[in-house]
Design a protein around this motif. Structure first.
Motif, mmCIF file in Angstrom:
data_model
loop_
_atom_site.group_PDB
_atom_site.id
_atom_site.type_symbol
_atom_site.label_atom_id
_atom_site.label_comp_id
_atom_site.label_asym_id
_atom_site.label_seq_id
_atom_site.Cartn_x
_atom_site.Cartn_y
_atom_site.Cartn_z
ATOM 1 N N PHE A 190 21.654 15.704 44.250
ATOM 2 C CA PHE A 190 20.946 14.708 45.068
ATOM 3 C C PHE A 190 21.407 13.318 44.662
ATOM 4 N N ASP A 191 21.039 12.338 45.464
ATOM 5 C CA ASP A 191 21.282 10.942 45.116
ATOM 6 C C ASP A 191 20.317 10.091 45.945
ATOM 7 N N VAL A 192 20.223 8.818 45.583
ATOM 8 C CA VAL A 192 19.426 7.860 46.352
ATOM 9 C C VAL A 192 20.384 6.789 46.844
ATOM 10 N N SER A 193 20.321 6.464 48.132
ATOM 11 C CA SER A 193 21.280 5.496 48.674
ATOM 12 C C SER A 193 21.090 4.133 48.022
ATOM 13 N N ALA A 194 22.238 3.503 47.722
ATOM 14 C CA ALA A 194 22.249 2.187 47.070
ATOM 15 C C ALA A 194 22.050 1.093 48.121
ATOM 16 N N LYS A 195 22.073 -0.156 47.689
ATOM 17 C CA LYS A 195 21.861 -1.286 48.611
ATOM 18 C C LYS A 195 22.922 -1.324 49.712
ATOM 19 N N ASP A 196 24.128 -0.799 49.421
ATOM 20 C CA ASP A 196 25.159 -0.770 50.465
ATOM 21 C C ASP A 196 25.092 0.527 51.278
#
Ligand code: CU
Length: 241
Positions: A190-196
């Motif tokens: 899994f991951d969490v989307s960054a500001k970009d």
């Protein structure tokens, strides 16, 4: 060389060729999350500005980070996770994840950890917070509600959650605007989307899966994917809700 030895030699060769011909054991999934449309403005946290102690720590205006969108439409704080790999948690041996309290806000606002992984909650403020984890009381969930005061300069608090849960809410009982959402996943993919808006999920075992993207306000999107040898790109576009 007799017939028997020759046969063994051929078997070794065949085995070596088979190993060489196998595909890589994992693929990386990368992508970008975007938001279509203009989200409602994030409301200002007036209670923070009006709080005698917290207002000393934060000089700039603070808004609830409901939609963190860049000018090109990139959407942050989306949890991207693979369905169908449950039970493969490496949380018990993974490094701890960190949730900080700074300027009377939880940082980050959205994060994701594994089942069994230690979550350290820090207090970087010179004042008391009260860390209150409020998992939903879902059937079969072993996640426990926990409520702990944390003094200024106090030691880190440790939390672990045995069951998967989406956007498990942390709040502070001293400062009613303080929230964080911790998604608990039963595997490391899994991951969490960054500001970009970008995300990366590494070393996914080959197979067919549903990839799910979840945002607190914009909801959920899914895509069917097949992971084979090598990297692939999967993008998601949310609509404002
Ligand atoms: Cu607080």
């Amino acid at each position: 060389m007799n017939i028997k030895n020759m046969s063994n030699h051929t078997n070794y060769l065949t085995a070596a060729l088979l190993v060489a011909a196998l595909p890589a054991f994992a693929g990386d999934i990368t992508g970008k999350i975007t938001l279509r449309g203009t989200p409602p403005p994030n409301p200002e946290v007036r209670d923070l500005a009006n709080d005698a102690n917290c207002s000393k720590l934060v000089k700039e205006k603070v808004n609830m980070p409901f939609y963190v969108v860049s000018p090109d439409g990139a959407l942050a704080d989306v949890v991207i996770s693979i369905k169908g790999l449950e039970g493969k948690s490496t949380g018990a041996s993974a490094p701890p994840a960190v949730l900080d309290q700074k300027g009377c806000q939880y940082i980050p606002y959205v994060m994701a950890i594994q089942t069994g992984q230690t979550l350290l909650v820090k207090n970087s403020d010179p004042l008391l917070h009260n860390v209150h984890a409020t998992p939903v009381k879902a059937e079969g969930s072993k996640n426990k509600e926990t409520n702990l005061p944390q003094l200024a300069g106090g030691p880190d608090l440790k939390f672990t959650f045995p069951s998967a849960e989406k956007f498990l809410r942390f709040k502070c009982d001293v400062h009613p605007w303080m929230f964080a959402y911790v998604t608990v996943v039963d595997h490391p993919y899994f991951d969490v989307s960054a500001k970009d808006g970008t995300f990366r999920i590494k070393n996914v075992p080959p197979g067919k899966y549903t990839l799910e993207a979840s945002h607190r306000k914009a909801g959920e999107l899914t895509k069917e994917i097949e992971v084979t040898d090598g990297p692939q790109t999967v993008d998601f576009a949310f609509d404002v809700k």
